[in-house]
Every structure is written in C-alpha cells, then in structure tokens.
Design a protein around this motif. Structure first.
Motif, PDB file in Angstrom:
ATOM      1  N   ALA A 190       0.652   5.856  -1.515  1.00 13.21           N
ATOM      2  CA  ALA A 190       1.733   5.017  -0.990  1.00 13.21           C
ATOM      3  C   ALA A 190       2.435   4.247  -2.099  1.00 13.21           C
ATOM      4  O   ALA A 190       3.654   4.094  -2.085  1.00 13.21           O
ATOM      5  N   TYR A 191       1.665   3.755  -3.056  1.00  8.66           N
ATOM      6  CA  TYR A 191       2.220   2.896  -4.094  1.00  8.66           C
ATOM      7  C   TYR A 191       2.383   3.606  -5.437  1.00  8.66           C
ATOM      8  O   TYR A 191       2.571   2.955  -6.467  1.00  8.66           O
ATOM      9  N   ALA A 192       2.349   4.923  -5.429  1.00 12.10           N
ATOM     10  CA  ALA A 192       2.468   5.697  -6.672  1.00 12.10           C
ATOM     11  C   ALA A 192       3.782   5.411  -7.401  1.00 12.10           C
ATOM     12  O   ALA A 192       3.816   5.387  -8.632  1.00 12.10           O
ATOM     13  N   LEU A 193       4.858   5.193  -6.666  1.00 10.63           N
ATOM     14  CA  LEU A 193       6.167   4.960  -7.283  1.00 10.63           C
ATOM     15  C   LEU A 193       6.519   3.468  -7.373  1.00 10.63           C
ATOM     16  O   LEU A 193       7.629   3.121  -7.766  1.00 10.63           O
ATOM     17  N   ALA A 194       5.587   2.618  -7.018  1.00 19.27           N
ATOM     18  CA  ALA A 194       5.863   1.174  -6.988  1.00 19.27           C
ATOM     19  C   ALA A 194       5.907   0.590  -8.391  1.00 19.27           C
ATOM     20  O   ALA A 194       5.147   0.992  -9.272  1.00 19.27           O
ATOM     21  N   ILE A 211       2.837  -4.970 -10.108  1.00 20.17           N
ATOM     22  CA  ILE A 211       2.693  -6.125  -9.223  1.00 20.17           C
ATOM     23  C   ILE A 211       3.469  -7.315  -9.780  1.00 20.17           C
ATOM     24  O   ILE A 211       4.157  -8.026  -9.039  1.00 20.17           O
ATOM     25  N   ILE A 212       3.405  -7.523 -11.097  1.00 21.36           N
ATOM     26  CA  ILE A 212       4.137  -8.644 -11.723  1.00 21.36           C
ATOM     27  C   ILE A 212       5.638  -8.499 -11.480  1.00 21.36           C
ATOM     28  O   ILE A 212       6.316  -9.469 -11.133  1.00 21.36           O
ATOM     29  N   SER A 213       6.149  -7.289 -11.642  1.00 23.01           N
ATOM     30  CA  SER A 213       7.573  -7.040 -11.409  1.00 23.01           C
ATOM     31  C   SER A 213       7.956  -7.325  -9.959  1.00 23.01           C
ATOM     32  O   SER A 213       8.992  -7.931  -9.678  1.00 23.01           O
ATOM     33  N   ARG A 222      -1.019  -4.794  -1.921  1.00 26.08           N
ATOM     34  CA  ARG A 222      -1.544  -4.378  -3.225  1.00 26.08           C
ATOM     35  C   ARG A 222      -2.429  -5.467  -3.829  1.00 26.08           C
ATOM     36  O   ARG A 222      -3.479  -5.185  -4.414  1.00 26.08           O
ATOM     37  N   ILE A 223      -2.029  -6.723  -3.699  1.00 24.96           N
ATOM     38  CA  ILE A 223      -2.848  -7.833  -4.202  1.00 24.96           C
ATOM     39  C   ILE A 223      -4.166  -7.888  -3.434  1.00 24.96           C
ATOM     40  O   ILE A 223      -5.241  -8.039  -4.024  1.00 24.96           O
ATOM     41  N   ALA A 224      -4.094  -7.739  -2.109  1.00 26.14           N
ATOM     42  CA  ALA A 224      -5.306  -7.767  -1.284  1.00 26.14           C
ATOM     43  C   ALA A 224      -6.229  -6.608  -1.642  1.00 26.14           C
ATOM     44  O   ALA A 224      -7.453  -6.776  -1.712  1.00 26.14           O
ATOM     45  N   LEU A 225      -5.673  -5.429  -1.878  1.00 22.54           N
ATOM     46  CA  LEU A 225      -6.496  -4.283  -2.277  1.00 22.54           C
ATOM     47  C   LEU A 225      -7.226  -4.566  -3.580  1.00 22.54           C
ATOM     48  O   LEU A 225      -8.408  -4.228  -3.730  1.00 22.54           O
ATOM     49  N   SER A 226      -6.536  -5.198  -4.518  1.00 18.17           N
ATOM     50  CA  SER A 226      -7.143  -5.552  -5.796  1.00 18.17           C
ATOM     51  C   SER A 226      -8.278  -6.553  -5.592  1.00 18.17           C
ATOM     52  O   SER A 226      -9.361  -6.401  -6.160  1.00 18.17           O
ATOM     53  N   ALA A 253       5.785   4.208   1.449  1.00 19.60           N
ATOM     54  CA  ALA A 253       5.828   5.554   0.863  1.00 19.60           C
ATOM     55  C   ALA A 253       7.138   6.244   1.228  1.00 19.60           C
ATOM     56  O   ALA A 253       7.785   6.856   0.372  1.00 19.60           O
ATOM     57  N   HIS A 254       7.567   6.143   2.494  1.00 20.25           N
ATOM     58  CA  HIS A 254       8.845   6.723   2.910  1.00 20.25           C
ATOM     59  C   HIS A 254      10.013   6.062   2.170  1.00 20.25           C
ATOM     60  O   HIS A 254      10.914   6.738   1.692  1.00 20.25           O
ATOM     61  N   TRP A 255       9.980   4.752   2.109  1.00 23.20           N
ATOM     62  CA  TRP A 255      11.055   4.000   1.464  1.00 23.20           C
ATOM     63  C   TRP A 255      11.161   4.348  -0.021  1.00 23.20           C
ATOM     64  O   TRP A 255      12.235   4.583  -0.539  1.00 23.20           O
ATOM     65  N   ALA A 256      10.013   4.377  -0.711  1.00 22.39           N
ATOM     66  CA  ALA A 256      10.013   4.627  -2.152  1.00 22.39           C
ATOM     67  C   ALA A 256      10.529   6.027  -2.483  1.00 22.39           C
ATOM     68  O   ALA A 256      11.233   6.209  -3.487  1.00 22.39           O
ATOM     69  N   LYS A 257      10.233   6.994  -1.651  1.00 26.23           N
ATOM     70  CA  LYS A 257      10.708   8.366  -1.906  1.00 26.23           C
ATOM     71  C   LYS A 257      12.223   8.466  -1.761  1.00 26.23           C
ATOM     72  O   LYS A 257      12.842   9.359  -2.337  1.00 26.23           O
TER      73      LYS A 257
END
Length: 154
Positions: free
Chosen positions: A61-65, A68-70, A102-106, A148-152
């Motif tokens: 899902a976050y491959a193209l993200a 996190i800082i950005s 993403r922060i929560a996953l970390s 994932a849909h949005w990033a693609k």
C-alpha cells in the motif's frame, strides 16, 4: 442473478426491502397482492454483492509513499495554509490517515503502545465517513486499500 419471491404482511414490505438491499444487489421490487388478499407478494431480481477487494499489505500500500517526515511536513503545511480548510478534502484526510497508519505500524513493530494506533484508527474512520463507505472492515485496512489506489493514479 436470481429472482426472489416473498409473501409477507403489507406492513413488513419496507423492512423486507431494506434487508434484501443490505444482503444483495437488487433491482426494483415488484409488488402484487397475494391470492389470499391479505398479504403482499414481492418479486425482486437480485445478485450477490461483489467480494471486497483484498486489503494490500502495508508494504504494498505504501510502496509509492513519500517518507514519513515528508508527509508530516505536507500535512502540517496543508493544515496551516487552510485555516478554514474544507473538512471534506479527501486527499488531505487520506494522506493524514495513511501517515498516522504508517506511524502506528512503526510503533507496533517496536512493541510500543502509544496513542498512534488510536489516532490512526480515528483518522481512518473519518475517511470512511467522508467516503460514506458502506464496507465492513478494519478502518486502517480501508485506508491502505484507498491509499494504494490513490498513489497509483498520482
């Protein structure tokens, strides 16, 4: 596709129609009096609802993200630049929910139990409300699917 016939009390027709619509993708309901003259016959063409798309793994899902800082910077700038920003700004809520996820996953990977998980879930629920999402799934999974849909498509 299949046809459903129901014989019910006329007072129950609205409830029956609503229940069928929740369970199936339905066409228009045709209504006729039953032979006994006291009940109603309902005929409806129905089909199974499509299976929901599987939720992508966070890595997918976050491959193209961006980093996190950005994303923290983008979220802060966007919120600051719009003191009266439209709360229905879907891109803002999607990116904010994805950032918090993403922060929560970390944190979860580190074994931390901070507020990040709760904040990520609340932001995901806000996105689902905004989308009027009629899906029953984990809100954070919904964010991953939508991101994932949005990033693609960016």
């Amino acid at each position: 596709m299949f046809e459903i016939r129901i014989i019910c009390d006329p007072a129950d027709t609205d409830r029956v129609n609503a229940t069928l619509s929740e369970a199936f993708t339905t066409g228009p309901v045709r209504q006729h009096p039953a032979r006994d003259g006291q009940r109603t016959r309902l005929y409806v063409t129905a089909d199974h609802r499509p299976e929901p798309e599987p939720c992508p793994a966070p890595e997918e899902a976050y491959a193209l993200a961006p980093s996190i800082i950005s994303e923290i910077g983008w979220t802060a700038r966007t919120a600051a630049d719009r003191p009266f920003y439209d709360e229905s700004d879907r891109d803002f809520w999607l990116r904010k929910a994805a950032l918090l996820d993403r922060i929560a996953l970390s944190d979860e990977a580190d074994g931390s139990t901070r507020d990040a998980t709760d904040l990520a879930t609340r932001a995901a629920q806000r996105l689902m409300e905004l989308d009027d999402a009629a899906v029953i799934c984990d809100p954070r999974h919904y964010v991953r699917q939508q991101y994932a849909h949005w990033a693609k498509n960016q």
